[in-house]
Write an enzyme that holds these catalytic residues in place. Structure first.
Site, PDB file in Angstrom:
ATOM      1  N   ARG A   1      -1.847   9.676   0.123  1.00 14.46           N
ATOM      2  CA  ARG A   1      -2.919   9.040  -0.646  1.00 14.46           C
ATOM      3  C   ARG A   1      -3.723  10.099  -1.392  1.00 14.46           C
ATOM      4  NH1 ARG A   1      -5.357   3.853   2.656  1.00 14.46           N
ATOM      5  NH2 ARG A   1      -3.433   2.655   2.475  1.00 14.46           N
TER       6      ARG A   1
ATOM      7  N   GLN B   1       0.831  -1.210   0.000  1.00 14.98           N
ATOM      8  CA  GLN B   1       0.000   0.000   0.000  1.00 14.98           C
ATOM      9  C   GLN B   1       0.865   1.259   0.000  1.00 14.98           C
ATOM     10  OE1 GLN B   1      -3.295  -0.462   2.902  1.00 14.98           O
ATOM     11  NE2 GLN B   1      -2.932  -2.638   2.666  1.00 14.98           N
ATOM     12  N   ASP B   2       1.340   1.657   1.187  1.00 14.57           N
ATOM     13  CA  ASP B   2       2.166   2.864   1.284  1.00 14.57           C
ATOM     14  C   ASP B   2       3.553   2.472   1.763  1.00 14.57           C
ATOM     15  OD1 ASP B   2       0.030   5.479   1.781  1.00 14.57           O
ATOM     16  OD2 ASP B   2      -0.709   3.436   1.924  1.00 14.57           O
ATOM     17  N   PRO B   3       4.558   3.326   1.527  1.00 11.14           N
ATOM     18  CA  PRO B   3       5.887   3.047   2.084  1.00 11.14           C
ATOM     19  C   PRO B   3       5.863   3.095   3.619  1.00 11.14           C
ATOM     20  CG  PRO B   3       5.982   4.775   0.402  1.00 11.14           C
ATOM     21  CD  PRO B   3       4.538   4.554   0.721  1.00 11.14           C
TER      22      PRO B   3
END
Length: 226
Positions: A137, A64-66
């Protein structure tokens, strides 16, 4: 046009880099990098694509995200830089790797050797503010990473998609499941791993699929030292 990625991905994504959404994302990131601490550093933004050229992708592991802690993120999903403590989700991935294939967990979290063998370790959002999960996001990254998935879906040579958790599994609608292989389970996070990630055997499943496709399987055993 300035080359952003130094392999076949450049041509595949060059039209995206010209689009207004990407220009806006670039301006946003320029400001963010100047005024905030952002992970990963600018030079590692596209590491996943740099290490795994389009035609060499065999497996995609979608994140998803770092990571948003210091020195962790370096552009590959789930991976951390050498010398950094293995994060909880990755520790669970190692547990499942041991249960699945018998490989002893290594004491680092650097997954570059997977990337170099054709495992695209792609996050859907490629940057984050320090200490602020999900802070980038909805800024344009999702549009770009969706295109990456679409381009792989259009590719003649099939891909094995490993999709852990609901956000990753939302991408199934973009994938022709009659041609490509989908391996899915709950996320390896400590919050959900016991709901079916443990025991899902994604690594042996991926290799069995690659062998069926006439591809060399992945050596999932990570080097002991990096």
């Amino acid at each position: 046009m300035k080359e952003i990625i130094h392999n076949s991905w450049q041509n595949i994504l060059s039209a995206e880099f010209e689009k207004p959404y990407y220009q806006e994302l670039r301006e946003f990131l320029k400001k963010e990098y100047q005024t905030q601490t952002i992970y990963p550093d600018m030079y590692h933004l596209f590491s996943a694509l740099e290490l795994t050229p389009f035609e060499e992708v065999k497996v995609v592991i979608l994140g998803q995200d770092p990571y948003h802690g210091p020195n962790q993120a370096h552009g590959l999903s789930f991976s951390v830089q050498p010398g950094v403590k293995v994060p909880p989700s990755l520790a669970n991935i190692y547990k499942e790797l041991q249960a699945d294939l018998g490989y002893q967990p290594v004491n680092h979290g650097f997954l570059e050797s997977w990337a170099k063998q054709g495992v695209l370790l792609l996050n859907t959002v490629l940057t984050v503010r320090a200490g602020q999960a999900y802070s980038h996001r909805g800024k344009g990254w999702e549009q770009l990473t969706d295109v990456i998935i679409e381009k792989l879906n259009e590719r003649e040579k099939p891909v094995v998609f490993i999709l852990w958790g609901r956000p990753a599994q939302e991408k199934i609608k973009m994938i022709d499941t009659t041609r490509h292989v989908i391996i899915k389970s709950p996320h390896p996070s400590p919050l959900s791993a016991h709901r079916g990630f443990f025991g899902s055997r994604p690594f042996s499943q991926a290799n069995a699929a690659l062998e069926r496709l006439g591809e060399t399987p992945i050596d999932w055993q990570l080097p002991e030292t990096v």
